[in-house]
Scaffold this active site. Structure first.
Site, mmCIF file in Angstrom:
data_model
loop_
_atom_site.group_PDB
_atom_site.id
_atom_site.type_symbol
_atom_site.label_atom_id
_atom_site.label_comp_id
_atom_site.label_asym_id
_atom_site.label_seq_id
_atom_site.Cartn_x
_atom_site.Cartn_y
_atom_site.Cartn_z
ATOM 1 N N GLY A 34 -5.276 -3.050 0.299
ATOM 2 C CA GLY A 34 -4.006 -2.444 0.706
ATOM 3 C C GLY A 34 -4.216 -0.992 1.135
ATOM 4 N N HIS A 35 -4.968 -0.240 0.306
ATOM 5 C CA HIS A 35 -5.260 1.156 0.676
ATOM 6 C C HIS A 35 -6.033 1.217 1.992
ATOM 7 C CE1 HIS A 35 -5.077 1.676 -3.876
ATOM 8 N NE2 HIS A 35 -4.224 2.593 -3.460
ATOM 9 N N LYS A 45 4.727 -1.347 -0.435
ATOM 10 C CA LYS A 45 4.807 -1.925 -1.780
ATOM 11 C C LYS A 45 5.567 -0.968 -2.703
ATOM 12 C CE LYS A 45 2.503 -3.181 -5.864
ATOM 13 N NZ LYS A 45 2.478 -1.845 -6.467
ATOM 14 N N ASP A 46 5.320 0.333 -2.528
ATOM 15 C CA ASP A 46 6.072 1.334 -3.284
ATOM 16 C C ASP A 46 7.259 1.752 -2.410
ATOM 17 O OD1 ASP A 46 4.289 1.685 -5.671
ATOM 18 O OD2 ASP A 46 2.858 2.111 -4.088
ATOM 19 N N LEU A 76 -1.063 -6.533 -3.677
ATOM 20 C CA LEU A 76 -2.247 -5.845 -4.192
ATOM 21 C C LEU A 76 -1.825 -4.538 -4.849
ATOM 22 C CD1 LEU A 76 -5.080 -6.364 -1.564
ATOM 23 C CD2 LEU A 76 -4.231 -7.879 -3.352
ATOM 24 N N SER A 98 -3.500 -1.386 -7.772
ATOM 25 C CA SER A 98 -4.607 -0.958 -8.642
ATOM 26 C C SER A 98 -4.404 -1.504 -10.048
ATOM 27 C CB SER A 98 -4.664 0.562 -8.702
ATOM 28 O OG SER A 98 -4.893 1.054 -7.407
HETATM 29 O O1 PAF Z 1 1.257 5.831 -4.473
HETATM 30 C C1 PAF Z 1 0.400 6.544 -5.055
HETATM 31 O O2 PAF Z 1 -0.767 6.163 -5.201
HETATM 32 C C2 PAF Z 1 0.814 7.879 -5.617
HETATM 33 O O3 PAF Z 1 2.121 7.852 -6.094
HETATM 34 C C3 PAF Z 1 0.620 9.039 -4.627
HETATM 35 C C4 PAF Z 1 1.506 8.883 -3.416
HETATM 36 C C5 PAF Z 1 -0.842 9.099 -4.198
HETATM 37 C C6 PAF Z 1 0.973 10.365 -5.300
HETATM 38 O O4 PAF Z 1 0.190 10.607 -6.422
#
Ligand code: PAF
Length: 297
Positions: free
Chosen positions: A32-33, A146-147, A181, A183
């Site tokens: 995903g990243h 996702k967020d 996905l 972490s």
């Molecule tokens: O989504 C994330 O991984 C975190 O909330 C972020 C945007 C890197 C901020 O720490």
């Protein structure tokens, strides 16, 4: 890929670049990243990712101290994806003094859903994202859908402060069985991993119930939570909201369903935009039983 551990080093590396595309992360990178990094590469002349586990967005009982760190493989994945610069400050480099100046996002957006169950979370997120933006000075910032609420809170912050940044949302990356996905999926036991797909499947059922014309959204949400509870989950919320501002729908608005639930010790979140559903999910995995649980009148 260059690695900057400090803000001055980052500035040295980025001097002269005009179209920087930025992917902030907390590490423990998954596909995903990497899809965010790929998007960044298409948008900018230089791609910057950050890895920083931000203490400010964790509640005292949460997993800050045990948040998984996979530095070597993160670097490998970023290199392979064509990331140009990795900004990886330690706490002293990013917060050299106590960070008393914070960004408090609009409570109407930030104190509901995730913000209700994780008070102060979005203040922590906005504060670090504002600081990272100020260090990287990107033209584009890429976040995963996702967020969903995080993406909306950050978009609102960027608009309110007139930051010259295009915030780009990228679709959620899913495993073959539909699990988004994350972490935190690594915390799941083998059995829990088998069950975890039920979260996305519940969202599909919710979306279907809405499309099938069930108008009492409270009933759908309650049944969805009961369905999860019956399978051993502890749901915080399953909420059908307006996409535009995450408030209660009042007719005709595009909708999204968002959910957060704990499976064992792992808290998972997911969401689904209601008009653009099913194709992401294997419907074969849904049983008639679970489907009936939501659609029964
Ligand atoms: O989504 C994330 O991984 C975190 O909330 C972020 C945007 C890197 C901020 O720490």
């Amino acid at each position: 890929m260059h690695i900057a551990r400090t803000i001055p080093k980052l500035h040295e590396l980025l001097g002269g670049h005009r179209r920087t595309a930025f992917v902030p992360t907390m590490g423990n990178l998954h596909d995903g990243h990497i899809s965010l990094v790929r998007k960044a590469r298409k948008l900018g002349d230089v791609t910057v990712a950050s890895i920083f586990v931000n203490r400010l967005q964790f509640l005292p009982h949460e997993d800050f101290d045990t948040y998984p760190s996979t530095w070597e493989s993160d670097c490998e994945k970023l290199r392979a994806a064509g990331c140009d610069v990795l900004f990886a400050p330690d706490e002293k480099a990013l917060y050299p003094e106590l960070q008393t100046c914070k960004v408090h996002p609009d409570p109407a957006l930030a104190d509901i859903l995730e913000g209700h169950f994780r008070p102060g979370f979005f203040t922590g997120v906005c504060t670090v994202v504002m600081k990272l933006f100020s260090c990287v000075q990107p033209q584009f910032a890429i976040f995963g859908k996702k967020d969903y609420q995080q993406l909306m809170v950050i978009r609102h912050m960027v608009r309110q402060f007139a930051l010259p940044i295009d915030v780009v949302g990228v679709d959620t990356h899913r495993a073959d069985d539909g699990l988004a996905l994350s972490s935190r999926n690594g915390y799941l036991s083998k059995d829990e991993r088998g069950e975890a797909r039920q979260l996305s499947q519940t969202l599909v059922l919710v979306a279907k119930a809405v499309r099938d014309g069930i108008t009492n959204l409270d009933v759908i949400e309650t049944r969805a939570m009961a369905l999860l509870r019956g399978r051993g989950w502890q749901p915080d919320y399953v909420a059908i909201r307006r996409r535009s501002d995450l408030q209660m729908p009042d007719g005709g608005d595009p909708l999204v369903v968002l959910a957060a639930a704990r499976l064992g010790n792992t808290r998972l979140i997911d969401n689904l935009e209601i008009e653009t559903v099913t194709s992401h999910f294997p419907s074969s995995a849904m049983t008639g039983h679970t489907e009936a649980a939501l659609s029964a009148q």
